[in-house]
Scaffold this motif. Structure first.
Motif, PDB file in Angstrom:
ATOM      1  N   VAL A  41       0.856  -1.177   0.000  1.00 19.51           N
ATOM      2  CA  VAL A  41       0.000   0.000   0.000  1.00 19.51           C
ATOM      3  C   VAL A  41       0.896   1.232   0.000  1.00 19.51           C
ATOM      4  O   VAL A  41       1.840   1.327   0.787  1.00 19.51           O
ATOM      5  N   ALA A  42       0.586   2.172  -0.909  1.00 20.34           N
ATOM      6  CA  ALA A  42       1.349   3.422  -1.009  1.00 20.34           C
ATOM      7  C   ALA A  42       0.383   4.592  -1.106  1.00 20.34           C
ATOM      8  O   ALA A  42      -0.770   4.430  -1.497  1.00 20.34           O
ATOM      9  N   THR A  43       0.879   5.771  -0.753  1.00 13.43           N
ATOM     10  CA  THR A  43       0.065   6.982  -0.871  1.00 13.43           C
ATOM     11  C   THR A  43       0.259   7.594  -2.250  1.00 13.43           C
ATOM     12  O   THR A  43       1.177   7.232  -2.988  1.00 13.43           O
ATOM     13  N   GLY A  44      -0.603   8.553  -2.561  1.00 12.47           N
ATOM     14  CA  GLY A  44      -0.465   9.292  -3.810  1.00 12.47           C
ATOM     15  C   GLY A  44       0.786  10.146  -3.830  1.00 12.47           C
ATOM     16  O   GLY A  44       1.213  10.604  -4.881  1.00 12.47           O
ATOM     17  N   ALA A  45       1.398  10.340  -2.666  1.00 12.89           N
ATOM     18  CA  ALA A  45       2.655  11.084  -2.584  1.00 12.89           C
ATOM     19  C   ALA A  45       3.852  10.165  -2.827  1.00 12.89           C
ATOM     20  O   ALA A  45       4.991  10.607  -2.834  1.00 12.89           O
ATOM     21  N   GLY A  46       3.587   8.857  -2.991  1.00 13.28           N
ATOM     22  CA  GLY A  46       4.664   7.920  -3.296  1.00 13.28           C
ATOM     23  C   GLY A  46       5.296   7.266  -2.076  1.00 13.28           C
ATOM     24  O   GLY A  46       6.322   6.617  -2.191  1.00 13.28           O
ATOM     25  N   ASP A  47       4.675   7.406  -0.926  1.00 10.21           N
ATOM     26  CA  ASP A  47       5.209   6.793   0.288  1.00 10.21           C
ATOM     27  C   ASP A  47       4.592   5.414   0.488  1.00 10.21           C
ATOM     28  O   ASP A  47       3.368   5.266   0.464  1.00 10.21           O
ATOM     29  N   VAL A  48       5.418   4.402   0.694  1.00 12.03           N
ATOM     30  CA  VAL A  48       4.930   3.066   0.999  1.00 12.03           C
ATOM     31  C   VAL A  48       4.544   3.061   2.470  1.00 12.03           C
ATOM     32  O   VAL A  48       5.350   3.405   3.338  1.00 12.03           O
ATOM     33  N   VAL A  49       3.283   2.679   2.756  1.00  9.36           N
ATOM     34  CA  VAL A  49       2.797   2.734   4.136  1.00  9.36           C
ATOM     35  C   VAL A  49       2.496   1.363   4.729  1.00  9.36           C
ATOM     36  O   VAL A  49       2.322   1.249   5.950  1.00  9.36           O
ATOM     37  N   ASP A  50       2.441   0.328   3.900  1.00 11.96           N
ATOM     38  CA  ASP A  50       2.152  -0.993   4.436  1.00 11.96           C
ATOM     39  C   ASP A  50       2.590  -2.070   3.447  1.00 11.96           C
ATOM     40  O   ASP A  50       2.478  -1.881   2.237  1.00 11.96           O
ATOM     41  N   ILE A  51       3.090  -3.170   3.986  1.00  8.20           N
ATOM     42  CA  ILE A  51       3.432  -4.349   3.193  1.00  8.20           C
ATOM     43  C   ILE A  51       2.907  -5.562   3.944  1.00  8.20           C
ATOM     44  O   ILE A  51       3.187  -5.714   5.142  1.00  8.20           O
ATOM     45  N   LYS A  52       2.123  -6.379   3.254  1.00 11.37           N
ATOM     46  CA  LYS A  52       1.611  -7.613   3.844  1.00 11.37           C
ATOM     47  C   LYS A  52       2.144  -8.790   3.038  1.00 11.37           C
ATOM     48  O   LYS A  52       2.112  -8.771   1.810  1.00 11.37           O
ATOM     49  N   ILE A  53       2.625  -9.806   3.751  1.00 15.74           N
ATOM     50  CA  ILE A  53       3.180 -10.994   3.108  1.00 15.74           C
ATOM     51  C   ILE A  53       2.470 -12.217   3.667  1.00 15.74           C
ATOM     52  O   ILE A  53       2.437 -12.411   4.890  1.00 15.74           O
ATOM     53  N   ASP A  54       1.924 -13.028   2.780  1.00 16.11           N
ATOM     54  CA  ASP A  54       1.292 -14.278   3.196  1.00 16.11           C
ATOM     55  C   ASP A  54       2.386 -15.212   3.719  1.00 16.11           C
ATOM     56  O   ASP A  54       3.341 -15.517   2.997  1.00 16.11           O
ATOM     57  N   PRO A  55       2.282 -15.657   4.958  1.00 18.75           N
ATOM     58  CA  PRO A  55       3.310 -16.532   5.529  1.00 18.75           C
ATOM     59  C   PRO A  55       3.555 -17.807   4.718  1.00 18.75           C
ATOM     60  O   PRO A  55       4.641 -18.393   4.802  1.00 18.75           O
ATOM     61  N   ALA A  56       2.580 -18.213   3.936  1.00 17.42           N
ATOM     62  CA  ALA A  56       2.722 -19.443   3.157  1.00 17.42           C
ATOM     63  C   ALA A  56       3.834 -19.354   2.113  1.00 17.42           C
ATOM     64  O   ALA A  56       4.347 -20.386   1.671  1.00 17.42           O
ATOM     65  N   LEU A  71       9.887  -6.355  -3.990  1.00 14.73           N
ATOM     66  CA  LEU A  71      10.368  -5.269  -4.842  1.00 14.73           C
ATOM     67  C   LEU A  71       9.359  -4.953  -5.946  1.00 14.73           C
ATOM     68  O   LEU A  71       9.032  -3.783  -6.184  1.00 14.73           O
ATOM     69  N   LYS A  72       8.837  -5.971  -6.591  1.00 14.29           N
ATOM     70  CA  LYS A  72       7.853  -5.763  -7.658  1.00 14.29           C
ATOM     71  C   LYS A  72       6.598  -5.086  -7.105  1.00 14.29           C
ATOM     72  O   LYS A  72       6.047  -4.188  -7.732  1.00 14.29           O
ATOM     73  N   GLY A  73       6.163  -5.509  -5.927  1.00 11.89           N
ATOM     74  CA  GLY A  73       4.986  -4.902  -5.312  1.00 11.89           C
ATOM     75  C   GLY A  73       5.200  -3.439  -4.975  1.00 11.89           C
ATOM     76  O   GLY A  73       4.328  -2.604  -5.209  1.00 11.89           O
ATOM     77  N   VAL A  74       6.358  -3.121  -4.429  1.00 11.17           N
ATOM     78  CA  VAL A  74       6.675  -1.729  -4.089  1.00 11.17           C
ATOM     79  C   VAL A  74       6.714  -0.878  -5.360  1.00 11.17           C
ATOM     80  O   VAL A  74       6.141   0.214  -5.408  1.00 11.17           O
ATOM     81  N   GLN A  75       7.359  -1.378  -6.395  1.00 10.18           N
ATOM     82  CA  GLN A  75       7.441  -0.625  -7.646  1.00 10.18           C
ATOM     83  C   GLN A  75       6.058  -0.386  -8.239  1.00 10.18           C
ATOM     84  O   GLN A  75       5.746   0.724  -8.688  1.00 10.18           O
ATOM     85  N   GLU A  76       5.217  -1.408  -8.223  1.00  6.36           N
ATOM     86  CA  GLU A  76       3.872  -1.278  -8.782  1.00  6.36           C
ATOM     87  C   GLU A  76       3.022  -0.308  -7.963  1.00  6.36           C
ATOM     88  O   GLU A  76       2.285   0.516  -8.521  1.00  6.36           O
ATOM     89  N   ALA A  77       3.128  -0.362  -6.643  1.00 11.50           N
ATOM     90  CA  ALA A  77       2.355   0.543  -5.791  1.00 11.50           C
ATOM     91  C   ALA A  77       2.779   1.993  -6.011  1.00 11.50           C
ATOM     92  O   ALA A  77       1.935   2.888  -6.090  1.00 11.50           O
ATOM     93  N   ILE A  78       4.069   2.226  -6.109  1.00 13.90           N
ATOM     94  CA  ILE A  78       4.552   3.587  -6.336  1.00 13.90           C
ATOM     95  C   ILE A  78       4.092   4.097  -7.703  1.00 13.90           C
ATOM     96  O   ILE A  78       3.665   5.240  -7.838  1.00 13.90           O
ATOM     97  N   THR A  79       4.139   3.244  -8.710  1.00 11.90           N
ATOM     98  CA  THR A  79       3.662   3.630 -10.048  1.00 11.90           C
ATOM     99  C   THR A  79       2.180   3.974 -10.008  1.00 11.90           C
ATOM    100  O   THR A  79       1.755   4.988 -10.581  1.00 11.90           O
TER     101      THR A  79
END
Length: 102
Positions: A41-56, A71-79
């Protein structure tokens, strides 16, 4: 061309843009990768505010896979956040491409 009218319009646009930037900092976008196993989860300002990872998907013998997904998730959220911001700023500027905005 009335310079006073033009200056007033510029000031109104600037105030509107500042307000929009403040609102964008509060709005969030979400990116899911790995079939939803990693959510960023990222804001419209480009700040990543949450990352959730399935323990599985946590495998101590294959940390590279998890690192790649994060990394892919962070890049996609920022975009997504930047795209949302650009859309909001475009509404304020009437589609004009003003350097340094969005």
């Amino acid at each position: 061309m009335n310079i006073n009218k033009l200056m007033k319009q510029a000031q109104q646009m600037q105030a509107g843009m500042q307000k929009a930037q403040e609102e964008l900092a509060q709005k969030t976008v979400e990116a899911q990768v790995g079939g939803g196993k990693v959510t960023v989860v990222a804001t419209g300002a480009g700040d990543v505010v949450d990352i959730k990872i399935d323990p599985a998907i946590i495998d101590p013998d294959d940390t590279e896979f998890l690192q790649d997904l994060v990394l892919k998730g962070v890049q996609e959220a920022i975009t997504k956040g930047k795209d949302m911001a650009q859309g909001e700023m475009s509404k304020l500027t009437g589609g004009m491409n003003i350097p340094g905005l969005g």
